[in-house]
Enzyme design. Sequence first.
Site, PDB file in Angstrom:
ATOM      1  N   CYS A   1       6.428 -13.551  -0.871  1.00 23.10           N
ATOM      2  CA  CYS A   1       6.697 -12.843  -2.059  1.00 23.10           C
ATOM      3  C   CYS A   1       6.046 -13.675  -3.214  1.00 23.10           C
ATOM      4  CB  CYS A   1       8.106 -12.558  -2.295  1.00 23.10           C
ATOM      5  SG  CYS A   1       8.917 -11.454  -1.033  1.00 23.10           S
TER       6      CYS A   1
ATOM      7  N   ASP B   1     -12.650   9.410  -2.417  1.00 18.47           N
ATOM      8  CA  ASP B   1     -13.041   8.280  -1.474  1.00 18.47           C
ATOM      9  C   ASP B   1     -12.088   8.094  -0.238  1.00 18.47           C
ATOM     10  OD1 ASP B   1     -14.747   5.800  -0.890  1.00 18.47           O
ATOM     11  OD2 ASP B   1     -12.863   4.884  -1.366  1.00 18.47           O
TER      12      ASP B   1
END
Length: 633
Positions: free
Chosen positions: A86, A593
């Site tokens: 984290c 995309d």
Amino acid sequence: MAAWSVSRTLRGLLRAAGRGCSSGAPATLPRSGEPALQEAQALSPARRREFLRDRAVPFSAFLTDSFGRRHNYLRISLTEKCNLRCQYCMPEEGVPLTPKADLLTTKEILTLSRLFVKEGVDKIRLTGGEPLIRPDVVDIVAQLQQLDSLKTIAITTNGINLARLLPRLQGAGLNAINISLDTLVPAKFEFITRRKGFHKVMEGIHKAIELGFDPVKVNCVVMRGLNEDELLDFVALSEGLPLDVRFIEYMPFDGNKWNFKKMVSYTEMLDMIHQRWPELEKLPEEASSTAKAFRVPGFRGQISFITSMSEHFCGTCNRLRITADGNLKVCLFGNSEVSLRDHLRAGASEEELLSIIGAAVGRKKQQHAGCFPKLGDAPLTSSSLPPWDPLHIQGLRARGSFSGHMGASWTRGGLPRVLPPTQPRLEASSSWRFYSSHPQDPDCSTKCLNPETPVVPATPRLSPLSDQLTHMDSEGRAAMVDVGGKPTTERVAVASAVVFLGPEAFKLVRQNQLRKGDALAVAQLAGIQAAKLTSQLIPLCHHVTLSHTQVQLELDAARHAVVIQASCRAWGPTGVEMEALTSAAIAALTLYDMCKAVSRDIVLGDIKLLSKTGGQRGDFNRSSNSISSQSQF
């Protein structure tokens, strides 16, 4: 010296009062052989703890500091290792690990636990690193369960291994749990933690609820520019589930590159939540609680705020910490540590260990070094944008808008439940999947979402347009407009786009089965990023410092399309319509995309400005009636 003298004096007074323990420990049990002890031993562990709690005597002087704070809560780190990285907790490369030989053994952990419990500790929380990666964590919990005066055995976990281990942990004696979760967006989870695992955390939360933990505490570290836009989504989780969602102010730790500007204060968070739920009510605070608790009337769970930075709770702190290598820390922010491991391995007696612990506790400062004496409220950067037009969408349910969750179905209480890949993500009655970077506006109620309710378009307030192209000089060459003399005002713009995917691609997006991943999550993040980079993409655009960007994506089953809406807000001399338009356009291109491997028969359309406010030319609001469902380019 003065603090230690006070602690020693307190011990002397307690001994003089006739305490039956030379160590200064609380005599929570009668002497062996007495009827009360026999009665206690005949009870179940849960009843025995109630029995002992009701007969507890004055607290140990060894765990009482010079300010009179009694430390009955011990946090023990079982490991330095973690299976996540984290960003607010540790650097990407991890931290140097202590050699295994220097870490506390299971026997040493239990020896110290018994000593602290004997002195009056009645709550132990197992932490890390990540405690659930320690192989013998279940055995440690089972051994702690045997300590008669211990009322609470808790664990703080990132939840990755929780669903698998929790039934055994509960059987061993675990009775409280905190699960760390900083986002409800899978792509953002991976960005924050630098690892995958969102679904495993969700499974762990569901398992805790299923096993009857109440409340299940969910810890969310709030960071400006990263997840403060999800506050209302987290609050909504507590509506139908026994959760205590705890918003934690971003705190400085080694390696997390803490910046004051990233911190969202308690008052700012509370104000944002009050705007959505003005009926939010304050709950009574427990003694020594670190949390300020609130509840929305009618909600099953609650929310809390851990105000470590803006409104510290040092004055009632009752916590001590033992690190994985056996150091006692009397304050999370303090650098001062004393090695209990070294003394334990050197053969120190119980009395000697207590003297060392008492000396450390006696030196504890009045407040930690990270405290701000008074923190002024930061300006709101996530205030609610004006409600956007619902575009006459049919069949939209009242609580349909939420931050997107990959591979998740929402229960009545709002918690995403992980599903097998073949299971439909939404119920048959709803063809809509919603994805939002910001919670639903409080003004957008069930009334405005009802297809039978007429939509009253805003009255346009347009000023005359210029009859000249402002981005050209007198000789017809391109030039940037000089905005130096324009007034500084608040600017808000909303733009939209539609991506017509076709049936096959739409089905895969809705079920989140694209090989590339969660198309909506990626498109949303791309739209936010594009808004911030508009001046680098559009040559004559001024750089604008945005105070807020919001991107919403919704599935339209009738057209096999994704409806995109982008909102931008800033304070300055120039508008943000280009930022909103760029955000919507790039989000649309990103969807193309993500889906082009399935079908190239995808059409991008309806890219338009819906509204803008601020500036010399006045406001602009496009009537919802003018929106064409088939206009394309």
